[in-house]
Design a protein around this motif. Structure first.
Motif, short mmCIF file in Angstrom:
data_model
loop_
_atom_site.label_atom_id
_atom_site.label_comp_id
_atom_site.label_asym_id
_atom_site.label_seq_id
_atom_site.Cartn_x
_atom_site.Cartn_y
_atom_site.Cartn_z
N PRO A 102 67.10 -28.63 79.80
CA PRO A 102 66.61 -27.32 80.27
C PRO A 102 65.18 -27.01 79.83
O PRO A 102 64.47 -26.26 80.47
CB PRO A 102 67.58 -26.33 79.64
CG PRO A 102 68.81 -27.11 79.35
CD PRO A 102 68.36 -28.51 79.08
N SER A 103 64.75 -27.65 78.75
CA SER A 103 63.40 -27.37 78.25
C SER A 103 62.39 -28.44 78.67
O SER A 103 61.25 -28.43 78.18
CB SER A 103 63.42 -27.25 76.73
OG SER A 103 63.84 -28.49 76.18
N SER A 104 62.75 -29.34 79.59
CA SER A 104 61.81 -30.39 80.03
C SER A 104 60.62 -29.73 80.72
O SER A 104 60.78 -28.83 81.54
CB SER A 104 62.48 -31.35 81.00
OG SER A 104 63.50 -32.07 80.36
N SER A 105 59.43 -30.22 80.37
CA SER A 105 58.23 -29.62 80.96
C SER A 105 57.43 -30.68 81.71
O SER A 105 57.51 -31.89 81.42
CB SER A 105 57.37 -28.97 79.88
OG SER A 105 56.94 -29.94 78.97
N CYS A 106 56.65 -30.23 82.65
CA CYS A 106 55.80 -31.08 83.47
C CYS A 106 54.67 -31.61 82.58
O CYS A 106 54.04 -30.85 81.85
CB CYS A 106 55.24 -30.28 84.64
SG CYS A 106 54.05 -31.16 85.64
N ASP A 110 52.32 -28.55 82.24
CA ASP A 110 53.03 -28.09 81.04
C ASP A 110 53.96 -26.91 81.28
O ASP A 110 54.35 -26.21 80.34
CB ASP A 110 52.03 -27.75 79.91
CG ASP A 110 51.36 -28.98 79.35
OD1 ASP A 110 52.03 -30.05 79.31
OD2 ASP A 110 50.18 -28.91 78.99
N ARG A 111 54.35 -26.65 82.52
CA ARG A 111 55.35 -25.62 82.79
C ARG A 111 56.72 -26.27 82.83
O ARG A 111 56.85 -27.48 83.07
CB ARG A 111 55.07 -24.91 84.11
CG ARG A 111 53.80 -24.06 84.06
CD ARG A 111 53.60 -23.28 85.31
NE ARG A 111 53.58 -24.22 86.47
CZ ARG A 111 53.44 -23.84 87.70
NH1 ARG A 111 53.30 -22.58 88.01
NH2 ARG A 111 53.41 -24.74 88.67
N ARG A 112 57.76 -25.45 82.65
CA ARG A 112 59.13 -25.96 82.67
C ARG A 112 59.47 -26.43 84.08
O ARG A 112 59.13 -25.79 85.06
CB ARG A 112 60.07 -24.83 82.24
CG ARG A 112 61.49 -25.28 82.02
CD ARG A 112 62.34 -24.15 81.45
NE ARG A 112 62.58 -23.09 82.43
CZ ARG A 112 63.55 -23.11 83.33
NH1 ARG A 112 64.37 -24.13 83.40
NH2 ARG A 112 63.70 -22.11 84.18
N GLY A 114 62.74 -27.10 85.24
CA GLY A 114 63.90 -26.33 85.70
C GLY A 114 64.62 -27.01 86.85
O GLY A 114 64.95 -28.19 86.79
N HIS A 128 56.33 -32.05 88.12
CA HIS A 128 56.73 -31.40 89.37
C HIS A 128 56.26 -32.28 90.53
O HIS A 128 55.22 -32.93 90.45
CB HIS A 128 56.05 -30.01 89.50
CG HIS A 128 56.54 -29.01 88.53
ND1 HIS A 128 55.80 -28.62 87.45
CD2 HIS A 128 57.71 -28.31 88.48
CE1 HIS A 128 56.47 -27.71 86.78
NE2 HIS A 128 57.64 -27.51 87.38
#
Length: 141
Positions: A102-106, A110-112, A114, A128
């Motif tokens: 759930p906390s994986s980020s691009c 650097d955004r989540r 989801g 993304h």
């Protein structure tokens, strides 16, 4: 006249006589390439030609044929081994999975990530899909 004193010319009967070997080579025509039809050639053979005279010639031809069979079998075994290796690589590629927490980020913005559509690079970093497409178009131009 008796048979012992017969003066009719006959071919030598000795199997080691080189003239018999030449006759055998001429008779079979294909040489050691294994291309002659031996049964057909022997039907038209002179009666004085002994099969023993052909022994070395035929054994040589059979050993060449045997070598070709072994080469073909080795080639087939190598192809089969290569196929198994490629099938294993394909299986590994197809079974590769990517897990997202759930906390994986691009790794680009650097955004989540989801529930967004994402792409994964070979090094395991996840981005993304839109960031991936933007980065791809920027490097292409």
């Amino acid at each position: 006249m008796g048979k012992k004193g017969s003066s009719s010319p006959r071919a030598p009967q000795c199997k080691d006589d080189p003239s018999n070997a030449l006759t055998a080579a001429n008779l079979l025509g294909g040489g050691l390439r294994g291309e002659a039809d031996i049964a057909e050639a022997l039907q038209g053979a002179d009666d004085s030609l002994q099969i023993g005279a052909l022994q070395r010639f035929l054994v040589g031809g059979m050993s060449i044929t045997s070598g070709r069979v072994q080469t073909a079998q080795s080639h087939a075994a190598l192809l089969k081994a290569e196929l198994l290796i490629l099938q294993d690589e394909l299986f590994r590629e197809r079974s590769a999975s990517v897990s997202l927490s759930p906390s994986s980020s691009c790794s680009i913005c650097d955004r989540r990530i989801g529930d967004s559509v994402f792409a994964s690079y070979n090094d395991g970093s996840k981005v993304h899909y839109a960031c991936y497409m933007n980065a791809s178009s920027e490097t292409a131009t």
